[in-house]
Design a protein around this motif. Structure first.
Motif, PDB file in Angstrom:
ATOM      1  N   MET A   1       0.840  -1.190   0.000  1.00 48.25           N
ATOM      2  CA  MET A   1       0.000   0.000   0.000  1.00 48.25           C
ATOM      3  C   MET A   1       0.877   1.242   0.000  1.00 48.25           C
ATOM      4  N   LYS A   2       0.246   2.350  -0.389  1.00 46.18           N
ATOM      5  CA  LYS A   2       0.997   3.604  -0.481  1.00 46.18           C
ATOM      6  C   LYS A   2       0.343   4.671   0.397  1.00 46.18           C
ATOM      7  N   VAL A   3       1.138   5.655   0.769  1.00 46.96           N
ATOM      8  CA  VAL A   3       0.613   6.764   1.567  1.00 46.96           C
ATOM      9  C   VAL A   3       1.214   8.072   1.061  1.00 46.96           C
ATOM     10  N   TRP A   4       0.408   9.133   1.122  1.00 47.65           N
ATOM     11  CA  TRP A   4       0.925  10.452   0.751  1.00 47.65           C
ATOM     12  C   TRP A   4       0.279  11.510   1.644  1.00 47.65           C
ATOM     13  N   ILE A   5       0.933  12.659   1.679  1.00 51.44           N
ATOM     14  CA  ILE A   5       0.449  13.779   2.496  1.00 51.44           C
ATOM     15  C   ILE A   5       0.184  14.972   1.592  1.00 51.44           C
ATOM     16  N   ASP A   6      -0.954  15.629   1.808  1.00 56.47           N
ATOM     17  CA  ASP A   6      -1.212  16.899   1.137  1.00 56.47           C
ATOM     18  C   ASP A   6      -0.578  18.002   1.980  1.00 56.47           C
ATOM     19  N   GLY A   7       0.607  18.414   1.559  1.00 55.61           N
ATOM     20  CA  GLY A   7       1.377  19.387   2.333  1.00 55.61           C
ATOM     21  C   GLY A   7       0.720  20.750   2.446  1.00 55.61           C
ATOM     22  N   HIS A   8      -0.237  21.035   1.560  1.00 55.62           N
ATOM     23  CA  HIS A   8      -0.935  22.331   1.634  1.00 55.62           C
ATOM     24  C   HIS A   8      -1.847  22.388   2.856  1.00 55.62           C
ATOM     25  N   LEU A   9      -2.274  21.225   3.320  1.00 57.10           N
ATOM     26  CA  LEU A   9      -3.193  21.170   4.459  1.00 57.10           C
ATOM     27  C   LEU A   9      -2.468  20.932   5.782  1.00 57.10           C
ATOM     28  N   CYS A  10      -1.269  20.352   5.706  1.00 61.62           N
ATOM     29  CA  CYS A  10      -0.528  19.989   6.919  1.00 61.62           C
ATOM     30  C   CYS A  10      -0.159  21.237   7.721  1.00 61.62           C
ATOM     31  N   THR A  11      -0.398  21.176   9.035  1.00 67.75           N
ATOM     32  CA  THR A  11      -0.063  22.295   9.914  1.00 67.75           C
ATOM     33  C   THR A  11       1.143  21.987  10.797  1.00 67.75           C
ATOM     34  N   GLY A  12       1.793  20.854  10.539  1.00 66.25           N
ATOM     35  CA  GLY A  12       3.051  20.562  11.224  1.00 66.25           C
ATOM     36  C   GLY A  12       2.939  20.198  12.691  1.00 66.25           C
ATOM     37  N   VAL A  13       1.826  19.590  13.058  1.00 64.77           N
ATOM     38  CA  VAL A  13       1.621  19.231  14.463  1.00 64.77           C
ATOM     39  C   VAL A  13       2.476  18.027  14.878  1.00 64.77           C
ATOM     40  N   ALA A  14       2.937  17.273  13.890  1.00 62.26           N
ATOM     41  CA  ALA A  14       3.877  16.158  14.097  1.00 62.26           C
ATOM     42  C   ALA A  14       3.288  14.928  14.774  1.00 62.26           C
ATOM     43  N   LEU A  15       1.961  14.843  14.873  1.00 59.13           N
ATOM     44  CA  LEU A  15       1.368  13.645  15.474  1.00 59.13           C
ATOM     45  C   LEU A  15       1.672  12.401  14.636  1.00 59.13           C
ATOM     46  N   CYS A  16       1.710  12.564  13.321  1.00 58.58           N
ATOM     47  CA  CYS A  16       1.975  11.418  12.446  1.00 58.58           C
ATOM     48  C   CYS A  16       3.359  10.831  12.714  1.00 58.58           C
ATOM     49  N   GLU A  17       4.326  11.705  12.899  1.00 60.96           N
ATOM     50  CA  GLU A  17       5.689  11.235  13.159  1.00 60.96           C
ATOM     51  C   GLU A  17       5.747  10.457  14.471  1.00 60.96           C
ATOM     52  N   LYS A  18       4.953  10.871  15.443  1.00 60.38           N
ATOM     53  CA  LYS A  18       4.920  10.145  16.726  1.00 60.38           C
ATOM     54  C   LYS A  18       4.282   8.770  16.545  1.00 60.38           C
ATOM     55  N   SER A  19       3.236   8.695  15.702  1.00 58.20           N
ATOM     56  CA  SER A  19       2.546   7.416  15.492  1.00 58.20           C
ATOM     57  C   SER A  19       3.386   6.441  14.695  1.00 58.20           C
ATOM     58  N   CYS A  20       4.114   6.948  13.704  1.00 56.75           N
ATOM     59  CA  CYS A  20       4.862   6.050  12.822  1.00 56.75           C
ATOM     60  C   CYS A  20       6.087   6.761  12.248  1.00 56.75           C
ATOM     61  N   PRO A  21       7.150   6.845  13.044  1.00 52.49           N
ATOM     62  CA  PRO A  21       8.356   7.555  12.582  1.00 52.49           C
ATOM     63  C   PRO A  21       9.073   6.860  11.429  1.00 52.49           C
ATOM     64  N   GLU A  22       8.745   5.579  11.199  1.00 50.31           N
ATOM     65  CA  GLU A  22       9.361   4.878  10.063  1.00 50.31           C
ATOM     66  C   GLU A  22       8.845   5.429   8.733  1.00 50.31           C
ATOM     67  N   ILE A  70      -3.582  12.988   5.456  1.00 51.64           N
ATOM     68  CA  ILE A  70      -2.814  11.780   5.140  1.00 51.64           C
ATOM     69  C   ILE A  70      -3.721  10.831   4.372  1.00 51.64           C
ATOM     70  N   PHE A  71      -3.258  10.402   3.212  1.00 48.62           N
ATOM     71  CA  PHE A  71      -4.104   9.590   2.321  1.00 48.62           C
ATOM     72  C   PHE A  71      -3.426   8.251   2.049  1.00 48.62           C
TER      73      PHE A  71
END
Ligand code: SF4
Length: 74
Positions: A1-22, A70-71
């Motif tokens: 599977m694939k994942v991508w981020i819409d950087g125009h919407l991201c506010t940099g809260v960094a929760l995603c990095e905490k959930s899955c830093p890999e 995150i999609f």
């Protein structure tokens, strides 16, 4: 599977990095990026393949993202 981020919407809260830093990394531009095949932050909007065993963590990141930017794709 694939994942991508819409950087125009991201506010940099960094929760995603905490959930899955890999898979998710905060970059110098202040927003999150998916880690690309070269281990560098992939450009916004570019879908990157991730290992099946990380699906649960990636789903947690997507569900926890306050901007819903995150999609996940098959
Ligand atoms: S959780 Fe969402 S808004 Fe926060 S840094 Fe990650 S992608 Fe951006």
């Amino acid at each position: 599977m694939k994942v991508w981020i819409d950087g125009h919407l991201c506010t940099g809260v960094a929760l995603c990095e905490k959930s899955c830093p890999e898979v998710f990394v905060m970059a110098d531009d202040g927003i999150a990026h998916v880690v690309g095949p070269d281990s560098r932050p992939a450009p916004s909007g570019v879908a990157v393949e991730f290992p099946e065993e990380l699906l649960e963590d990636v789903l947690e990141a997507a569900e926890g993202c306050p901007e819903e930017c995150i999609f996940i794709e098959p």
